[in-house]
Design an enzyme around this catalytic site. Structure first.
Site, short mmCIF file in Angstrom:
data_model
loop_
_atom_site.label_atom_id
_atom_site.label_comp_id
_atom_site.label_asym_id
_atom_site.label_seq_id
_atom_site.Cartn_x
_atom_site.Cartn_y
_atom_site.Cartn_z
CD GLU A 63 23.09 59.69 47.79
OE1 GLU A 63 23.52 60.70 47.21
OE2 GLU A 63 21.95 59.61 48.27
CD GLU B 114 18.04 58.03 51.98
OE1 GLU B 114 17.65 58.63 50.96
OE2 GLU B 114 19.17 58.16 52.46
#
Ligand code: G3I
Length: 379
Positions: A160, A265
């Site tokens: 991220e 995910e």
């Protein structure tokens, strides 16, 4: 009498044959359904790692060929203080993967969340300089990746790093080291385990601006010879986002750069939207509101079916890109395990996965299994 008895034996045999044929055709599990095309995984939590959740463990062992650590390998868990590492749960996680011959993922080495303050500060509370932070990053990666060399097959090296507009997030990594912190993290991980797959992992990369930023980042890293082998599309999706077309285009765009794509995910949020942004930013927190928690007593059948169709549609895209897409990992085992029960609003009853709160497969499970043999979008 004799004729009747013979007829009964015959019809019993017929039932047995039909039952056998049905079981012979139906793949026993997600991992079998996709064997040879996609490695199917799940993120597991501490209760599953330690064997406290035996029902969850049975599902993991039966259904999945890969595991990811939902939390136990994060920096604050394994390296809470400068001189203190705690590998208790991380070691059990890796042992679980080895015992069951699973493709074992490491998550994650460099992130702006769940990193203790000491990493960025000196004794007086001031920010450290570039060299100090690089050394801390190097030592952490060397120690952790080195410890599990050959036993963790793929690492989420940087997690991220991008803002929603595709620019680099002004994290403390970025502010103190500069933008080459990303390249350095990959180099250190490669030095520690040259065989491991190394992933850049992020959410909402299907959003055009963020995708463009990620593509530019990966292209630059590749041009510099940085050992990045794959991109993780986290896949925190909803019933309507991303569109099948966006998912398809996103996978194609990364594959064209010569990296593999992993869906790292995956979950599909059925809760009413509490924010206008398409995000999985864990720092977001919104006040409880009963209107935003509509299915406390169970998920209506119409929603079950929409979830099933949505999963089938997404798996058709992943399968279309088999070879480029290597792995699909669900972010949790059952609905009760999901982070989406507490984000961005605490205490909701969420239904984002393939197994319900009692561990039973949902219609979405059957739909994903069926999608493995059709490989086409469901109607
Ligand atoms: O274990 C403690 C418990 O002892 C304590 O009583 C309780 C009080 O809040 O907190 C528990 O820890 C929580 C932990 O999840 C385990 O449930 C943390 O507060 C909470 O912050 C943590 O959230 C995790 C989050 O990352 C932040 O690390 C979620 O489980 C996890 O699913 C989520 O995963 C992230 C990926 O790493 C990166 N991509 C987005 C994804 C979803 O946010």
């Amino acid at each position: 009498m004799l004729i009747k008895a013979r007829l009964m034996v015959r019809s019993a045999a017929l039932v047995a044959i039909i039952a056998y044929a049905a079981t012979a055709q139906a793949p026993a599990s997600l991992k079998d359904a996709y064997r040879g095309d996609l490695t199917i995984g799940a993120a597991i939590n501490a209760a599953q790692i330690t064997g406290q959740d035996s029902r969850g463990d049975a599902i993991v062992e039966e259904q999945f060929a890969s595991i990811s650590p939902e939390n136990v390998l994060k920096w604050e868990r394994i390296h809470p203080q400068a001189e203190t590492y705690d590998f208790t749960l991380a070691d059990q996680y890796v042992a679980f993967g080895q015992k069951h011959h699973m493709f074992t993922v490491g998550h994650c080495l460099v992130w702006h969340n769940q990193v203790p303050d000491w990493v960025f500060h000196d004794d007086k509370g001031n920010l450290v300089d570039r060299e100090t932070l690089l050394k801390r990053m190097h030592d952490h990666i060397q120690t952790v990746v080195g410890r599990y060399k050959g036993r963790i097959q793929s690492w989420d090296v940087v997690n991220e790093a991008l803002n929603e507009d595709g620019t680099l997030r002004q994290s403390l990594w970025m502010k103190i080291i500069g933008e080459d912190y990303i390249a350095k993290a990959f180099q250190y991980a490669h030095e520690a385990d040259p065989q491991a797959q190394l992933t850049y992992n992020d959410y909402s990369l299907e959003v055009p601006a963020k995708r463009a930023g990620a593509l530019a980042l990966i292209a630059k890293l590749k041009a510099e010879g940085v050992p990045v082998t794959s991109v993780g599309l986290q896949g925190h999706d909803s019933l309507t986002w991303p569109s099948v077309e966006d998912e398809d285009a996103t996978i194609s765009a990364f594959a064209k750069l010569g990296v593999k794509v992993a869906i790292t995910e995956l979950d599909i949020d059925l809760m009413p939207r509490a924010t206008r942004q398409q995000t999985a930013d864990v720092s977001l927190s919104i006040r409880q509101d009963a209107k935003l928690n509509p299915y406390v007593d169970g998920l209506p059948e119409s929603e079950q079916q929409q979830l099933a169709k949505r999963y089938a549609d997404l798996f058709a895209v992943y399968l279309k890109h088999r070879g480029d897409v290597t792995r699909v990992t669900f972010w949790g085992v059952t609905d009760g395990d999901s982070w989406l029960n507490n984000w961005p609003i605490r205490g909701r009853t969420s239904y984002p996965l393939l197994f319900d709160r009692s561990g039973q497969p949902k219609p979405a499970f059957q739909a994903v299994v069926r999608a493995s043999s059709t490989g086409t979008t469901s109607n």
